[in-house]
Design a protein around this motif. Structure first.
Motif, PDB file in Angstrom:
ATOM      1  N   HIS A  99      -8.944  16.197 -50.149  1.00  0.00           N
ATOM      2  CA  HIS A  99      -9.804  14.609 -49.900  1.00  0.00           C
ATOM      3  C   HIS A  99      -8.748  14.201 -51.476  1.00  0.00           C
ATOM      4  O   HIS A  99      -7.770  15.157 -51.945  1.00  0.00           O
ATOM      5  CB  HIS A  99     -10.934  14.720 -51.162  1.00  0.00           C
ATOM      6  CG  HIS A  99     -11.474  15.322 -52.456  1.00  0.00           C
ATOM      7  ND1 HIS A  99     -11.425  14.921 -53.124  1.00  0.00           N
ATOM      8  CD2 HIS A  99     -11.776  16.545 -52.504  1.00  0.00           C
ATOM      9  CE1 HIS A  99     -11.466  15.719 -54.703  1.00  0.00           C
ATOM     10  NE2 HIS A  99     -11.788  16.734 -53.962  1.00  0.00           N
ATOM     11  N   THR A 100      -8.595  12.680 -51.690  1.00  0.00           N
ATOM     12  CA  THR A 100      -7.536  12.164 -52.699  1.00  0.00           C
ATOM     13  C   THR A 100      -8.474  12.619 -53.733  1.00  0.00           C
ATOM     14  O   THR A 100      -9.944  12.454 -54.092  1.00  0.00           O
ATOM     15  CB  THR A 100      -7.923  11.128 -52.436  1.00  0.00           C
ATOM     16  OG1 THR A 100      -8.839  10.013 -52.382  1.00  0.00           O
ATOM     17  CG2 THR A 100      -7.165   9.753 -50.542  1.00  0.00           C
ATOM     18  N   LYS A 101      -7.538  12.177 -54.815  1.00  0.00           N
ATOM     19  CA  LYS A 101      -8.150  12.056 -55.984  1.00  0.00           C
ATOM     20  C   LYS A 101      -9.216  11.337 -56.459  1.00  0.00           C
ATOM     21  O   LYS A 101      -9.976  11.465 -57.374  1.00  0.00           O
ATOM     22  CB  LYS A 101      -7.176  11.952 -57.326  1.00  0.00           C
ATOM     23  CG  LYS A 101      -6.102  13.535 -56.904  1.00  0.00           C
ATOM     24  CD  LYS A 101      -5.092  13.721 -58.207  1.00  0.00           C
ATOM     25  CE  LYS A 101      -4.413  14.748 -58.035  1.00  0.00           C
ATOM     26  NZ  LYS A 101      -3.507  14.844 -58.891  1.00  0.00           N
ATOM     27  N   SER A 102      -9.308   9.635 -55.725  1.00  0.00           N
ATOM     28  CA  SER A 102      -9.600   9.061 -56.267  1.00  0.00           C
ATOM     29  C   SER A 102     -12.086   9.239 -55.618  1.00  0.00           C
ATOM     30  O   SER A 102     -12.238   8.012 -56.069  1.00  0.00           O
ATOM     31  CB  SER A 102      -9.383   8.323 -55.827  1.00  0.00           C
ATOM     32  OG  SER A 102      -9.589   7.896 -53.965  1.00  0.00           O
ATOM     33  N   VAL A 103     -11.663  10.120 -55.107  1.00  0.00           N
ATOM     34  CA  VAL A 103     -13.470  10.841 -54.895  1.00  0.00           C
ATOM     35  C   VAL A 103     -13.512  12.133 -54.633  1.00  0.00           C
ATOM     36  O   VAL A 103     -12.720  12.931 -55.323  1.00  0.00           O
ATOM     37  CB  VAL A 103     -13.255   9.979 -53.463  1.00  0.00           C
ATOM     38  CG1 VAL A 103     -12.871   9.062 -52.754  1.00  0.00           C
ATOM     39  CG2 VAL A 103     -12.713  11.308 -52.284  1.00  0.00           C
ATOM     40  N   ARG A 104     -15.391  12.258 -55.371  1.00  0.00           N
ATOM     41  CA  ARG A 104     -15.369  13.895 -55.309  1.00  0.00           C
ATOM     42  C   ARG A 104     -16.456  13.974 -54.364  1.00  0.00           C
ATOM     43  O   ARG A 104     -17.689  14.006 -54.507  1.00  0.00           O
ATOM     44  CB  ARG A 104     -15.898  13.412 -56.829  1.00  0.00           C
ATOM     45  CG  ARG A 104     -15.510  13.522 -57.723  1.00  0.00           C
ATOM     46  CD  ARG A 104     -15.827  14.045 -59.090  1.00  0.00           C
ATOM     47  NE  ARG A 104     -14.941  13.512 -59.922  1.00  0.00           N
ATOM     48  CZ  ARG A 104     -14.679  14.135 -61.367  1.00  0.00           C
ATOM     49  NH1 ARG A 104     -14.506  15.816 -60.287  1.00  0.00           N
ATOM     50  NH2 ARG A 104     -13.240  14.445 -61.488  1.00  0.00           N
ATOM     51  N   PRO A 105     -16.099  14.288 -53.236  1.00  0.00           N
ATOM     52  CA  PRO A 105     -17.009  14.783 -51.784  1.00  0.00           C
ATOM     53  C   PRO A 105     -17.958  15.822 -51.854  1.00  0.00           C
ATOM     54  O   PRO A 105     -17.362  16.761 -53.160  1.00  0.00           O
ATOM     55  CB  PRO A 105     -16.421  14.461 -50.899  1.00  0.00           C
ATOM     56  CG  PRO A 105     -15.589  15.248 -51.032  1.00  0.00           C
ATOM     57  CD  PRO A 105     -14.991  14.361 -52.938  1.00  0.00           C
ATOM     58  N   SER A 106     -19.441  15.559 -52.047  1.00  0.00           N
ATOM     59  CA  SER A 106     -20.104  16.986 -52.156  1.00  0.00           C
ATOM     60  C   SER A 106     -19.558  18.256 -52.393  1.00  0.00           C
ATOM     61  O   SER A 106     -19.931  19.329 -52.422  1.00  0.00           O
ATOM     62  CB  SER A 106     -21.246  16.328 -51.807  1.00  0.00           C
ATOM     63  OG  SER A 106     -21.959  16.347 -50.306  1.00  0.00           O
ATOM     64  N   HIS A 120      -3.595  14.325 -53.648  1.00  0.00           N
ATOM     65  CA  HIS A 120      -4.451  15.228 -53.173  1.00  0.00           C
ATOM     66  C   HIS A 120      -5.471  16.418 -53.474  1.00  0.00           C
ATOM     67  O   HIS A 120      -3.821  17.392 -53.711  1.00  0.00           O
ATOM     68  CB  HIS A 120      -3.726  15.929 -50.333  1.00  0.00           C
ATOM     69  CG  HIS A 120      -4.141  14.113 -50.647  1.00  0.00           C
ATOM     70  ND1 HIS A 120      -2.873  13.526 -50.016  1.00  0.00           N
ATOM     71  CD2 HIS A 120      -4.860  12.983 -49.695  1.00  0.00           C
ATOM     72  CE1 HIS A 120      -2.798  12.960 -49.264  1.00  0.00           C
ATOM     73  NE2 HIS A 120      -5.160  12.625 -48.643  1.00  0.00           N
ATOM     74  N   ILE A 121      -6.725  16.692 -53.468  1.00  0.00           N
ATOM     75  CA  ILE A 121      -6.899  17.997 -53.333  1.00  0.00           C
ATOM     76  C   ILE A 121      -7.195  19.065 -52.578  1.00  0.00           C
ATOM     77  O   ILE A 121      -7.882  18.273 -51.158  1.00  0.00           O
ATOM     78  CB  ILE A 121      -7.911  18.228 -54.552  1.00  0.00           C
ATOM     79  CG1 ILE A 121      -7.514  17.459 -55.834  1.00  0.00           C
ATOM     80  CG2 ILE A 121      -8.489  19.913 -55.180  1.00  0.00           C
ATOM     81  CD1 ILE A 121      -9.168  16.914 -57.004  1.00  0.00           C
ATOM     82  N   PHE A 122      -6.954  20.306 -51.709  1.00  0.00           N
ATOM     83  CA  PHE A 122      -7.240  21.008 -51.199  1.00  0.00           C
ATOM     84  C   PHE A 122      -8.163  21.948 -51.346  1.00  0.00           C
ATOM     85  O   PHE A 122      -7.758  22.977 -52.488  1.00  0.00           O
ATOM     86  CB  PHE A 122      -6.035  22.143 -50.603  1.00  0.00           C
ATOM     87  CG  PHE A 122      -4.472  20.403 -50.563  1.00  0.00           C
ATOM     88  CD1 PHE A 122      -4.782  20.404 -49.234  1.00  0.00           C
ATOM     89  CD2 PHE A 122      -4.190  19.813 -50.973  1.00  0.00           C
ATOM     90  CE1 PHE A 122      -3.833  19.256 -48.340  1.00  0.00           C
ATOM     91  CE2 PHE A 122      -2.857  19.156 -50.730  1.00  0.00           C
ATOM     92  CZ  PHE A 122      -2.647  18.462 -49.910  1.00  0.00           C
ATOM     93  N   TYR A 123      -8.914  22.474 -50.086  1.00  0.00           N
ATOM     94  CA  TYR A 123     -10.215  23.425 -49.810  1.00  0.00           C
ATOM     95  C   TYR A 123     -10.226  24.753 -48.964  1.00  0.00           C
ATOM     96  O   TYR A 123      -9.127  23.882 -47.866  1.00  0.00           O
ATOM     97  CB  TYR A 123     -11.477  23.039 -50.765  1.00  0.00           C
ATOM     98  CG  TYR A 123     -11.015  21.574 -51.782  1.00  0.00           C
ATOM     99  CD1 TYR A 123     -12.002  22.187 -52.512  1.00  0.00           C
ATOM    100  CD2 TYR A 123     -11.042  20.554 -51.815  1.00  0.00           C
ATOM    101  CE1 TYR A 123     -12.333  21.239 -53.979  1.00  0.00           C
ATOM    102  CE2 TYR A 123     -11.132  19.851 -52.771  1.00  0.00           C
ATOM    103  CZ  TYR A 123     -11.377  20.172 -53.755  1.00  0.00           C
ATOM    104  OH  TYR A 123     -11.966  19.077 -55.238  1.00  0.00           O
ATOM    105  N   ARG A 124     -10.197  25.414 -48.828  1.00  0.00           N
ATOM    106  CA  ARG A 124     -10.308  25.985 -48.221  1.00  0.00           C
ATOM    107  C   ARG A 124     -12.292  26.564 -48.396  1.00  0.00           C
ATOM    108  O   ARG A 124     -13.356  26.762 -49.586  1.00  0.00           O
ATOM    109  CB  ARG A 124      -9.762  27.747 -48.080  1.00  0.00           C
ATOM    110  CG  ARG A 124      -9.852  28.756 -48.991  1.00  0.00           C
ATOM    111  CD  ARG A 124      -9.209  30.069 -48.652  1.00  0.00           C
ATOM    112  NE  ARG A 124      -9.140  31.010 -49.914  1.00  0.00           N
ATOM    113  CZ  ARG A 124      -7.993  30.385 -50.235  1.00  0.00           C
ATOM    114  NH1 ARG A 124      -7.025  30.434 -50.314  1.00  0.00           N
ATOM    115  NH2 ARG A 124      -8.266  31.866 -51.437  1.00  0.00           N
TER     116      ARG A 124
END
Length: 132
Positions: A99-106, A120-124
């Motif tokens: 997601h972009t750094k401007s949002v914080r999805p749950s 962007h911040i990346f996750y697995r």
């Protein structure tokens, strides 16, 4: 190639080439994961059919996708072609989400952060299987 090029245009055209490769990597990681559709177009178009309830917002925001920046599209199309050929080095440590750094999805609270590239911040997923 066309699906990946379009996704990179709408999701990452303002990013560096490295950032565009990272977004492409996430899409390709999903194709390989077994938890998502097994094609690039399937991954990109995955969703419920409801507004803003899809994997890639540009596909379900109710706006028509119009490519207005030809040079930006040409650049992401090159990245897409190279990514599909397996060029480049791994950048996201197996990420399947971003997601972009401007949002914080749950969902970001329950996944492992693997990289920060550009905006962007990346996750697995935290789970491990025999194939991970």
């Amino acid at each position: 190639w066309k699906c990946l090029s379009e996704a990179l245009y709408f999701e990452a055209r303002g990013e560096s080439v490295r950032g565009q490769f990272a977004v492409a990597e996430v899409i390709l990681n999903r194709v390989e994961s077994g938890r998502f559709p097994n094609t690039v177009c399937g991954v990109i178009r995955q969703g419920t059919g409801k507004k803003y309830q899809c994997q890639f917002t540009y596909t379900c925001d109710g706006r028509k996708e119009v490519i207005r920046e030809k040079k930006a599209y040409e650049r992401v199309a090159k990245v897409a072609r190279l990514a599909l050929r397996g060029a480049g080095q791994p950048l996201t440590a197996g990420a399947t989400h971003y997601h972009t750094k401007s949002v914080r999805p749950s969902w970001a609270r329950v996944y492992k952060e693997t990289a920060r590239i550009g905006t962007h911040i990346f996750y697995r997923h935290n789970y491990r299987t025999a194939s991970n």
